[in-house]
Design an enzyme around this catalytic site. Structure first.
Site, short mmCIF file in Angstrom:
data_model
loop_
_atom_site.label_atom_id
_atom_site.label_comp_id
_atom_site.label_asym_id
_atom_site.label_seq_id
_atom_site.Cartn_x
_atom_site.Cartn_y
_atom_site.Cartn_z
CB ALA A 195 -0.90 0.06 1.30
CG MET A 196 5.12 3.20 0.74
SD MET A 196 6.86 3.01 1.21
CE MET A 196 7.83 4.30 0.57
#
Ligand SMILES: Cc1cc2nc3c(=O)[nH]c(=O)nc-3n(C[C@H](O)[C@H](O)[C@H](O)COP(=O)(O)OP(=O)(O)OC[C@H]3O[C@@H](n4cnc5c(N)ncnc54)[C@H](O)[C@@H]3O)c2cc1C
Lengths: 516, 108
Positions: B80-81
């Site tokens: 998700a980064m």
């Protein structure tokens, strides 16, 4: 034969692309034209449930002046190169910085980042596309300006031009961002620089204060479209109120949702509550206070209701959690607070939580920050719920009526659960409308789950369409599909405009399903 | 059209580095930080800390992780980064950030 490019634009040979790259380099300098895999990598990171390969750009070009944008458009016309424009490029869950189609070049305007002016008396701003909300926030703080920003949740890294061009929303009374936009400068496909509203009048000073100008008002047609490249945008800022009073109302039962909307809509329409009212479901709340699914269950598939209830209990959450705020002088806030509390008291349900009671706890803290224009990234906690970095926003629009909610929640949850995914959603009561924002979260590192998420999203669109709902915005993998929901006449008109303005179809072909 | 060998994947990151990143913070092994605030540290405090010190992304300070982690993962993103482009953070600032983080002490 292996190409030296990661991808090529559709129908463009490598030799032709080489020639175009040479011209881009002459116009922008070699540091502003990127083609290596290493440099393109950040532009390929998407969260959608499709293969990364489908959205790989062929090159990145970076412009810092209007003249450079004009030069890019000219070269694109000459070589028939499709160009996808991003401003801050943080369109997470909608396509991030990657183009709608493989092989398009990306025009990255992030380095074109001047705050041209902020007028603290008229409360207006004029900015370039690369300006971030954090940059604006720092500017306002450093200069001690009595102004408040409104922004999308990824505030620290996103920006007003990109967000408004995609008709994004925020959480203050100025949260409908396109409504607050005033004056736009657009580079058209033929290289003309067009200013909307009062912007074309020589010597004019009213560009950022009067939206309509004279004759047709065209600002809207440049948003969620591919008719031009925005190079400057004006917008209104809210004066910082003397008192800001955020609050939450927790409701214990899922069935309360209809009543909540019926109870709050009159307050919202009458501007007693002047900002968008958010009504967040349990799992949205849980994820944004750092709860992970794996803390409770490790079997794949959707999370059973009894576990959701357990989380609600453990974390002291509501089944629905309402966030809103009051703004104004102490007297105004006092009167409106009485009206709000009285409304809740009469309803006989709902527990009010004030800032004093919540203290520094999440998710209250980040909600209060969003409602008062303080940048943060707390909502990224959503991605830790399931993990794996997959996300697509499904956001159907409806009337702000209680009767819409139950129906939508049941339908969405049934479809999500059928595909082994969870309902992680919130309603945002705009003014008279609601966006039902559902984050379709999935593990993108699992091919199988990614396929399921794709099928789930398609089914959500289909089934909601049957009930008369369509989404207000969608990720780049489904833009063609959603264009169909809005009917053939609209599509025909959009194509006619596209052909007239951009006969070579170079500007973002496929954006919102529009092409020549 | 064929992609060349320059393929894109977070899997390109050595597994051992990835494992190190996701592991529990190390307690020691950090060198002395510099007195002045570098550009990299400024960037960390303004942007990265909003996730990495909010319980959303893993803790990065005082982990004794090598600089290469901090120059590669931001460019690719990880799960998700988000990925950070050269237009978001230029190579020099990213290098400075890497140096700062690699030599940082754990937060008290
Ligand atoms: C946890 C989380 C929460 C989120 N919450 C919200 C939210 O509250 N509200 C919301 O609106 N979104 C939200 N989003 C979605 C998204 O991240 C934001 O909308 C973000 O502001 C969009 O990215 P950006 O501002 O960098 O715009 P960009 O990515 O720069 O632009 C968005 C799109 O607009 C078009 N565009 C951009 N610049 C131009 C230009 N100069 N000319 C022509 N067209 C252009 C392009 O099609 C581009 O893809 C959220 C995402 C996450 C991950």
């Amino acid at each position: 034969m292996a190409s030296k490019y990661l991808a090529l634009p559709k129908g463009v040979s490598e030799a032709r692309f080489d020639a175009a790259i040479k011209k881009f380099t002459a116009a922008l300098g070699k540091d502003n034209v990127l083609t290596s895999g290493e440099h393109l990598q950040p532009y390929t990171k998407v969260m959608m449930a499709v293969e990364t390969e489908k959205h790989i750009p062929s090159a990145i070009v970076m412009a810092t002046t209007v003249e450079q944008v004009q030069a890019v458009v000219k070269i694109c016309n000459e070589y028939k190169i499709p160009v996808w424009t991003i401003s801050t490029g943080r369109n997470f869950g909608y396509g991030s910085a990657a183009p709608v189609e493989r092989g398009q070049i990306v025009l990255d305007l992030r380095k074109m980042n001047k705050i041209i002016h902020i007028d603290p008396e008229l409360c207006t701003a004029l900015v370039e596309p690369g300006v971030t909300y954090q940059q604006l926030y720092d500017y306002i703080e450093d200069n001690k300006l009595p102004l408040m920003l409104s922004f999308s949740a990824p505030s620290a890294i996103a920006g007003p031009v990109g967000n408004t061009m995609d008709r994004g929303v925020g959480y203050t009374p100025y949260g409908e961002h396109f409504l607050m936009q005033c004056g736009m400068e657009v580079v058209l496909a033929n290289g003309d620089v067009y200013r909307t509203g009062m912007g074309g009048v020589k010597g004019d000073k009213a560009w950022q204060v009067f939206k309509w100008g004279y004759g047709p008002t065209l600002d809207g047609m440049f948003t969620q479209s591919n008719y031009g490249i925005c190079t400057k945008m004006g917008f209104w800022l809210m004066p910082k109120p003397p008192v800001f009073k955020p609050f939450e109302i927790k409701f214990d039962n899922e069935a309360d949702i209809s009543e909540i909307v019926e109870m709050l809509r009159p307050l919202r329409i009458a501007q007693i509550i002047p900002n968008a009212v958010v009504i967040a479901g349990t799992l949205w709340e849980a994820a944004t206070c750092n709860t992970r699914r794996s803390d409770y269950i490790t079997t794949p598939g959707h999370t059973p209701d009894h576990i959701v209830k357990q989380i609600q209990k453990d974390k002291h959450l509501g089944a629905w959690n309402v966030y809103a705020a009051l703004y104004g002088s102490p007297e105004q806030v006092e009167v409106n607070w009485k009206i709000v509390t009285e409304t809740i008291r009469k309803a006989g349900k709902g527990r009010i939580v004030t800032q004093e009671e919540a203290g520094d706890t999440q998710p209250f803290k980040y909600r209060a920050q969003l409602m008062s224009g303080v940048p943060n990234l707390q909502e990224f906690g959503l991605y830790n719920w399931r993990g794996g970095g997959g996300s697509m926003w499904f956001a159907p629009v409806s009337q702000a009526r209680g009767s819409e909610c139950d129906k939508q929640v049941k339908l969405a949850k049934t479809i999500l659960n059928k595909h082994g995914l969870d309902y992680v959603g919130e309603f945002i009561v705009g003014w008279r409308d609601m966006h039902h924002v559902i984050d379709v979260l999935f593990d993108r590192s699992s091919e199988e789950e990614t396929k399921r998420a794709n099928a789930c999203f398609a089914e959500l669109l289909d089934e909601f369409e049957k009930e008369g709902y369509a989404v207000y915005r969608v990720n780049t993998a489904f833009q063609e599909r959603v264009a169909n929901s809005y009917g053939p006449v609209k599509r025909k008109l959009e194509k006619t405009i596209k052909r007239a303005l951009d006969p070579n179809g170079i500007l973002a072909p496929g954006k919102s399903g529009i092409r020549i | 059209m064929v992609s060349n060998g320059n393929r894109i994947s977070t899997r390109a990151l050595p597994g051992v580095l990835l494992a190190a990143l996701l592991a529990v913070p190390a307690m020691s092994a950090s060198a002395e930080g510099t007195a002045e605030i570098s550009r990299g540290q400024q960037y960390y405090e303004k942007i990265c800390a909003k996730c990495h010190e909010a319980g959303i992304g893993p803790v990065l300070l005082g982990r004794g992780l090598p600089e290469v982690i901090f120059t590669t993962i931001p460019r690719s993103g990880l799960r998700a980064m988000p990925a950070f482009r050269v237009s978001d953070i230029d190579d020099a600032t990213l290098q400075s950030l890497a140096k700062y983080l690699a030599n940082s002490k754990p937060k008290p």
